[in-house]
Every structure is written in C-alpha cells, then in structure tokens.
Design a protein around this motif. Structure first.
Motif, PDB file in Angstrom:
ATOM      1  N   LYS A 129       0.827  -1.206   0.000  1.00 27.00           N
ATOM      2  CA  LYS A 129       0.000   0.000   0.000  1.00 27.00           C
ATOM      3  C   LYS A 129       0.862   1.257   0.000  1.00 27.00           C
ATOM      4  CE  LYS A 129      -2.173  -2.266   3.303  1.00 27.00           C
ATOM      5  NZ  LYS A 129      -2.912  -2.509   4.542  1.00 27.00           N
ATOM      6  N   TYR A 130       1.906   1.245   0.824  1.00 22.08           N
ATOM      7  CA  TYR A 130       2.704   2.471   0.927  1.00 22.08           C
ATOM      8  C   TYR A 130       3.475   2.734  -0.363  1.00 22.08           C
ATOM      9  CZ  TYR A 130       7.012  -0.237   1.783  1.00 22.08           C
ATOM     10  OH  TYR A 130       8.072  -1.070   1.664  1.00 22.08           O
ATOM     11  N   THR A 133       1.154   4.494  -2.680  1.00 23.96           N
ATOM     12  CA  THR A 133       1.070   5.907  -2.295  1.00 23.96           C
ATOM     13  C   THR A 133       2.274   6.674  -2.826  1.00 23.96           C
ATOM     14  OG1 THR A 133      -0.008   5.183  -0.270  1.00 23.96           O
ATOM     15  CG2 THR A 133       0.744   7.460  -0.352  1.00 23.96           C
ATOM     16  N   LYS A 134       3.434   6.061  -2.728  1.00 20.70           N
ATOM     17  CA  LYS A 134       4.648   6.723  -3.215  1.00 20.70           C
ATOM     18  C   LYS A 134       4.593   6.940  -4.725  1.00 20.70           C
ATOM     19  CE  LYS A 134       8.208   5.601   0.108  1.00 20.70           C
ATOM     20  NZ  LYS A 134       9.517   4.985   0.293  1.00 20.70           N
ATOM     21  N   PHE A 147      -4.851  10.664  12.356  1.00 20.76           N
ATOM     22  CA  PHE A 147      -4.070  10.229  13.505  1.00 20.76           C
ATOM     23  C   PHE A 147      -4.519  11.116  14.666  1.00 20.76           C
ATOM     24  CE2 PHE A 147      -1.148   9.656   9.784  1.00 20.76           C
ATOM     25  CZ  PHE A 147      -1.472   8.331   9.607  1.00 20.76           C
ATOM     26  N   ALA A 162       6.019  10.730   3.112  1.00 21.59           N
ATOM     27  CA  ALA A 162       5.952   9.568   2.220  1.00 21.59           C
ATOM     28  C   ALA A 162       7.123   9.559   1.241  1.00 21.59           C
ATOM     29  CB  ALA A 162       4.625   9.581   1.460  1.00 21.59           C
ATOM     30  N   THR A 225       0.997  13.976   0.063  1.00 18.94           N
ATOM     31  CA  THR A 225       1.821  12.969  -0.590  1.00 18.94           C
ATOM     32  C   THR A 225       2.041  13.318  -2.064  1.00 18.94           C
ATOM     33  OG1 THR A 225      -0.057  11.599  -1.218  1.00 18.94           O
ATOM     34  CG2 THR A 225       0.887  11.199   0.951  1.00 18.94           C
TER      35      THR A 225
ATOM     36  N   ALA B 249      -1.895   4.775   8.206  1.00 18.41           N
ATOM     37  CA  ALA B 249      -0.490   5.148   8.069  1.00 18.41           C
ATOM     38  C   ALA B 249       0.109   4.518   6.821  1.00 18.41           C
ATOM     39  CB  ALA B 249       0.279   4.713   9.310  1.00 18.41           C
ATOM     40  N   GLU B 250      -0.170   3.242   6.633  1.00 17.93           N
ATOM     41  CA  GLU B 250       0.346   2.524   5.466  1.00 17.93           C
ATOM     42  C   GLU B 250      -0.140   3.200   4.182  1.00 17.93           C
ATOM     43  OE1 GLU B 250       1.902  -0.726   5.888  1.00 17.93           O
ATOM     44  OE2 GLU B 250       2.172  -1.106   3.747  1.00 17.93           O
ATOM     45  N   LEU B 251      -1.419   3.603   4.173  1.00 20.24           N
ATOM     46  CA  LEU B 251      -1.973   4.229   2.978  1.00 20.24           C
ATOM     47  C   LEU B 251      -1.479   5.665   2.802  1.00 20.24           C
ATOM     48  CD1 LEU B 251      -5.535   2.729   3.113  1.00 20.24           C
ATOM     49  CD2 LEU B 251      -3.991   2.563   1.172  1.00 20.24           C
ATOM     50  N   MET B 252      -0.852   6.222   3.827  1.00 21.57           N
ATOM     51  CA  MET B 252      -0.254   7.547   3.689  1.00 21.57           C
ATOM     52  C   MET B 252       1.241   7.426   3.381  1.00 21.57           C
ATOM     53  SD  MET B 252      -2.432   9.782   3.719  1.00 21.57           S
ATOM     54  CE  MET B 252      -3.959   8.955   3.399  1.00 21.57           C
ATOM     55  N   GLY B 253       1.676   6.250   3.023  1.00 20.05           N
ATOM     56  CA  GLY B 253       3.051   6.093   2.580  1.00 20.05           C
ATOM     57  C   GLY B 253       4.039   5.699   3.668  1.00 20.05           C
ATOM     58  N   VAL B 254       3.553   5.289   4.842  1.00 22.60           N
ATOM     59  CA  VAL B 254       4.471   4.859   5.897  1.00 22.60           C
ATOM     60  C   VAL B 254       4.686   3.345   5.771  1.00 22.60           C
ATOM     61  CG1 VAL B 254       4.844   4.690   8.381  1.00 22.60           C
ATOM     62  CG2 VAL B 254       3.604   6.627   7.447  1.00 22.60           C
ATOM     63  N   PRO B 255       5.921   2.911   5.543  1.00 24.24           N
ATOM     64  CA  PRO B 255       6.160   1.469   5.547  1.00 24.24           C
ATOM     65  C   PRO B 255       6.086   0.941   6.981  1.00 24.24           C
ATOM     66  CG  PRO B 255       8.149   2.668   4.879  1.00 24.24           C
ATOM     67  CD  PRO B 255       7.143   3.686   5.300  1.00 24.24           C
ATOM     68  N   ARG B 258       8.295  -1.930   8.470  1.00 24.46           N
ATOM     69  CA  ARG B 258       9.700  -1.575   8.645  1.00 24.46           C
ATOM     70  C   ARG B 258       9.891  -0.728   9.906  1.00 24.46           C
ATOM     71  NH1 ARG B 258      11.938   1.378   3.573  1.00 24.46           N
ATOM     72  NH2 ARG B 258      10.797  -0.243   2.490  1.00 24.46           N
TER      73      ARG B 258
END
Lengths: 314, 379
Positions: A129-130, A133-134, A147, A162, A225, B249-255, B258
């Motif tokens: 998923k990330y 996004t990237k 958050f 990101a 992003t 978070a994952e969908l906002m680009g946070v791996p 990791r």
C-alpha cells in the motif's frame, strides 16, 4: 442553558478515548457556527515525486476488467473504466455497489481476483500500500481516519514524509538531509494547512478539530503525498448544503492546482455539479459511464437509484 | 460553579511550560545543577531518601537500570504502540552476551562486550520481530510473552550458557582511580563531611556501587539524547502514525512494518545495553535474574509513568524500583501495596503519572471548551 449549536453529526466523529466521556460535541477551538474558509490562492501544486507526469487528458489510471471475489460474494464483477489526467471522475452507485471496494483495489488494500489496475500504463501488481502511495495515488476515508492524537501539522507531515527517507542514523546525527527534509516538509505542510484554512489550528490535536475541519485535514494529508491521483471517499458525508457547496469549490480548486480527482459520493447534486465524467456501479457491475448530463437521463441509472424493475428499465 | 474553577485552573500554564519559557542560559544552569545533584545523590545520604536497609549506591544503580530499560521499552510500547510482554528476554540476551564473551567462553574486557551485546540484542529483536510483527495487539503480547520465557528456559537448560548456576566472574568496567570523594554524614542531625567514608573516582569495585551508578547516569543521558533526536523526526512521526492507525499510516506512505521492526530493534538494543550494565555490575548472572516478573515490572514502569512520555516512564521506573527498596521493612506487604497503588492509578491517572503531552493538550482544550460553555450559560 442554551444548547451550543452543533452543525456536525456527533455519531460521525472518530470515537475519542473513554476518558473523554463528557467531551463536548463541539471541540474546543471551534467557536460555534464558524465555517472554515479555504484560501484557494495558496500554491499547493503537487511536487515532483519522481514518477512520469502524463499530459492533460491522457490516461492516468485504468481499471481493466477487475473482478474481486470474497468467497462466493462477487464484490466487483468485470469492472472497467479509466481516469484521465486532470479530470474529476465521479464514482457513484447505491449502497453496497462496490465503490469503496473499487478504491481499495486501486490503493492496494485488496488484490483483484482477476483483471488488473494499470497506473501510468503499468500494472500496479502486488505492490504494498505504501509503495502505491509513493507512486502517486492517495486517498481519504469514508469514516475519518486521522491520527487522532497527533496535531494537524503532524498529520500532514506524515503525508509529506511519504517521499522522505530520513532514518534513525540521519535523525540521530541531525545530518543535512534531515534538516532539509524537515524544513521542506514543514513548509509544504503549512502551505497545505493554509490552503485548507487550517493554518491557525496547526498545533491542535486532530481529534479536537471540528468535524468539517477533520474532513479537510484528511484531504490535506492526502494532498501532502503529492498524488497524481487523489481519491476522495464520500468527502461530503455529514455536511449540510452550505458546507457541500464549499466542498465543491474545494474539489474544483484542487483540480485546478494540478491534481486529478476520483470522487465517491452519494449526493447526486454534488456529483453532477462538480464532475467531468461519472461511472455508475451497481451490485459490483458498471452499469453506466458518461457525462453528468448523460448519466442523469440514463434509464439504468434511474432504475438503480429508484429501484425500478429490470424489465421496466430496459 | 466548581467546574468553572477547575477549568480555569487547568488552563493556567503548568510547571513544565513555565520552565520551558525560561531564558536559555537559566535553563542550562538549572540542568547543570540538576545533573550535579543526581551525581552527588548517593554521597549526600539525605535522610528519608536514603534506603536504610540496603546500600544506597546499589539501589540507585538498580533504579537507573530500570530507567534505562523503561526508556527502551517506551520506544516499543509508548511510541510504536506494540505491547511487548517479553522485554526481559532482551535484557537477558545483553547480560548473557557479556557473560559468555568475557567469562564463560572468552576473556574479552567488559567494555568490548557492551557494543557486541547491544548488537546481539538488536539482532534478536529483529529475529523475533520479523515473523511476529505481522500480528497485532493481543497476539503480539502473547508471542513476546513466550519469547521471554523461551530465553529464560534456554538459559536454564543450556550447559553451554552455564545452566541454572549461571555465569560468574564477569569482569567489571575498566576504571581509573583518580581521587577520593567524601560523603556526607547526618548521624548528628546536621550534615557533616565524612572523610572516613569515601568513594574512589572512578573505581569499579565489588563493595562500592556508586561509580556504577555514575556510569549508568551517563549512559541514560546518552540514550535520552538519542531518544529525543530520533523521536523528533520522521521516524518518530511514523511510529506515532502507526500506533494511531496502522492501515491509514500505510496508505499515507508509511512502511509500517519496517518502522515497527525498527522500534523493536532499538528497544531491544537498549534492553541489551541495560543487561550488559547489570552483568558488569553484579559480576554474576543466572537465569533467576530474568524472571517473567521482571518483564511485568518493566511494563509497569512504562504504564505507571505514562507511556509515550520519556520523562513519565523515567518517573515510573523510579517509582517501581525505588519504593520497594526504600520500604523494605514492609517487604511482606510489598505486593499488596503495589497492587493497590496500581488500582488507584488506574482509577485516578489512567494515562500514567506523567501522561504524554498530547493527552495534556487534549485535556486543556477540553477545559477551555468548558470555560466557553460556562461563559455562554452565564451570559
């Protein structure tokens, strides 16, 4: 005691921790009835994120005969459509038609059972998923998922991050990369908050923001992003007509700043007013596609929304 | 109205903010005085604070070990939101790495063993985390609980690691004997410099534990600086976002995976470091030093203090490790009092003694809102 007027539905707020049982419905910083105005002139154009930029009107993303099954349930049945660079595409349909599922396939939450999603001409494949996004696809959520215990600024910074690569060592020794990314990131995040009219609330916790501001903050976080494609999942849920009108303005402004928008929305007026093209889903199938005018007169769409029998409609 | 009074009281800046508003030179001076006080603490022998039944230097060392461990566990539990019930495992890995390399199967000096212990503990964190961090919440707690026990049972049953007898004759940290520091005597009621009872700077002996405490203070300061720098960066934000909402978070680009693994590895490294300090001070380790109860106490330190706030968990660690030593005469009631204290805490300070600033901020916002509403009602 006069009840403080409360424009937002309480039920739609993210559940606060149990300690705040007596938390007032209108959060602290929102003087009653204040509607946040956006600043459309702030430049929030997407930054270069290292993916090829397609020309206006070219195909950005293609959903190609995607089928998604959960056991015996067919959530998406051979759905195909595409999104062109620079347009606002509406994705509509009755409840349970598969709109959000479609989003989830496009953002890597689900893998299609068959068919594929192509972005910039290449299949998304089994990317995380990330990683998607990237590559430049960002989204918001139907039920707000900020958050909650981070500030508005921090929320947006996570989005900006990101494309950053500061790790433990870089942060520990405060290497130039850390400083550069932190400075750039903060500048971009503040621009986005300013654009959304939230700059004054940068240090407020996300969960203390009024409902409408939370919605806008979610969009700001997704914009942070620098997406090529911004997917908005029912951004007007819980809005009153005045707020909806403002949202239409906002979506148009975002497009004019260089973004492509995919919009899921229930509110027909809003969808018809803001989109360039519309795709209609029903029971996981695409039943229509066209301009708002075409969709408005499409018998299959009318049938789907008003519940007319299949025979009558066709 | 009482609520109004409460509310206005809460809005006033607290001590923390008042300190933050002081000019920089004054802050620096305050910090130096505070640090000097901490270093002098075991020599001052202040009545009521000093433990009557056990060597105060040794107690202070134990307290500082807990502080170190709590700082490490705070990264895992407080920042990244991963419930780890087997943290003692990393503590044991650190201590045993030192034991094996310096005494059981080698003769490396203590100082060489410490970085190796940190690396080994870190590696064990990665090895444990890589397969288990895919599960969340309760499952992770159970898996880590198992890890702590597996480490302990392995230590008991492995002859190579000394079995139940453990490892003895672990070398002590290298010292340079420079000068003698006198202590203060209070036996006459007034503080008198006692030149008879002195501590050698810097001799890591077997009876005077004060130099170990000094060493631990320096290590804590270094870990704190590391903690502040890392938390206040992209890494810290990624941890918080993951804790708040992993999918978002994952969908906002946070791996997220990791970063969770990173938190686990860093936490483990600090745990290993604490274990290495412990081994160097006691000179002897055995599996009984790494009981499950210790994991629970470590976690209690973090939760009691206020997970996510580094100053809070330091306070929590002090509370959890110091009071049982101070009130040894009530040893029979220790667990009872501890249980009661935890219950009271859960009722009155559910976020811990010093909750993270985010909770405080939320509370202040609430208070302001109350003021606004009350004002409206009055008008």
């Amino acid at each position: 005691m006069p009840e403080p007027t409360n424009p937002e539905p309480v039920g739609a707020e993210p559940t606060p921790p149990s300690t705040a049982a007596e938390r007032p419905a209108t959060p602290a910083t929102a003087p009653v009835d204040e509607v946040t105005e956006i600043n459309p002139d702030v430049d929030i154009a997407p930054e270069d994120i290292g993916v090829p930029v397609v020309a206006e009107g070219e195909r950005l993303l293609e959903v190609d005969t995607v089928t998604l099954r959960f056991g015996g349930v067919v959530a998406l049945n051979e759905v195909s459509f595409h999104i062109n660079k620079g347009e606002i595409l509406g994705l509509i349909g009755p409840n349970g038609a598969g709109k959000t599922t479609c989003f989830n396939v496009m953002t890597g939450v689900y893998q299609p059972t068959s068919g594929e999603v192509r972005y910039l001409g290449k299949p998304l494949g089994k990317r995380h998923k990330y990683q998607i996004t990237k590559l430049g696809i960002a989204r918001t959520f139907q039920n707000i998922r900020l958050f909650a215990n981070m500030t508005a600024l921090e929320n947006v910074l996570v989005g900006v991050d990101a494309h950053h690569s500061t790790g433990v060592v870089t942060a520990m020794f405060r290497l130039p990369k850390h400083r550069r990314e932190e400075e750039q990131g903060r500048a971009r995040a503040m621009e986005l908050l300013e654009f959304m009219g939230l700059a004054g609330k940068a240090d407020e916790l996300a969960r203390n923001l009024p409902y409408g501001d939370q919605r806008r903050l979610e969009i700001a976080r997704a914009l942070a992003t620098s997406p090529q494609l911004l997917c908005l999942d029912e951004p007007a849920a819980g809005f009153n007509p005045a707020e909806k009108a403002k949202l239409m303005e906002l979506i148009r402004t975002i497009r004019d700043q260089g973004y492509t928008v995919l919009l899921i929305e229930h509110d027909m007026k809003l969808v018809m007013g803001v989109t360039d093209r519309i795709v209609v889903l029903e029971f996981g199938r695409k039943i229509a596609e066209g301009t708002p005018a075409e969709i408005r007169d499409n018998p299959a769409v009318i049938a789907a929304y008003l519940g007319v029998d299949e025979e009558d409609a066709s | 109205m009482t609520t109004t009074q409460n509310a206005t009281k809460k809005v006033r800046p607290n001590l923390n903010e008042r300190i933050a508003d002081l000019p920089l030179p004054i802050k620096v001076v305050l910090w130096i005085i505070f640090a000097l006080f901490l270093f002098a603490l075991p020599l001052l022998n202040i009545p009521f604070i000093t433990t009557p039944d056990s060597d105060f230097g040794g107690v202070l060392f134990t307290v500082s070990t807990y502080v170190l461990v709590a700082l490490g566990l705070n990264i895992v539990v407080g920042y990244a939101g991963l419930l780890d019930l087997g943290y003692v495992g990393f503590y044991a890995v650190g201590a045993y790495t030192v034991g094996v390399l310096s005494s059981q199967h080698g003769s490396l000096p203590w100082l060489w063993c410490v970085p190796i212990a940190i690396l080994v503990a870190m590696a064990s964190g990665v090895i444990l985390g890589a397969p288990t961090l895919r599960v969340r919440g309760d499952y992770l707690a159970i898996v880590t609980l198992g890890f702590g026990e597996i480490v302990r049972l392995t230590l008991i049953n492995s002859e190579w690691l000394g079995g139940a007898q453990g490892i003895s004759e672990i070398p002590r940290p290298p010292g340079i004997e420079l000068f003698e520091v006198p202590s203060i005597d209070w036996s006459t009621g007034v503080p008198v410099v006692d030149l008879g009872t002195t501590t050698t700077f810097l001799k890591f002996g077997i009876s005077d534990f004060i130099p170990y405490y000094w060493l631990a203070l320096v290590v804590i300061a270094l870990v704190l600086v590391f903690d502040i720098l890392v938390k206040n960066s992209r890494v810290g934000r990624a941890w918080e976002a993951t804790r708040e909402d992993e999918d978002a978070a994952e969908l906002m680009g946070v791996p997220t995976f990791r970063f969770k693994l990173l938190a686990f590895a860093l936490g483990a490294a600090i745990g290993g470091l604490s274990g290495a300090m412990f081994a160097g001070k006691s000179g002897f380790i055995n599996p009984q030093s790494f009981e499950l109860l210790l994991s629970i106490l470590f976690l209690a330190a973090v939760v009691v203090g206020g997970q996510g706030n580094r100053w809070g968990v330091i306070l929590g660690a002090i509370v959890v490790s110091y009071f049982p030593e101070r009130f040894r005469e009530f040893a029979d009631f220790r667990v009872l009092v501890f249980g009661l204290a935890l219950m009271l805490l859960a009722i009155f300070r559910p976020q811990g003694l010093l909750p993270p600033r985010r909770t405080l901020r939320a509370k202040r916002a609430d208070a302001r809102q109350h003021v606004l509403e009350e004002g409206e009602a009055g008008a």
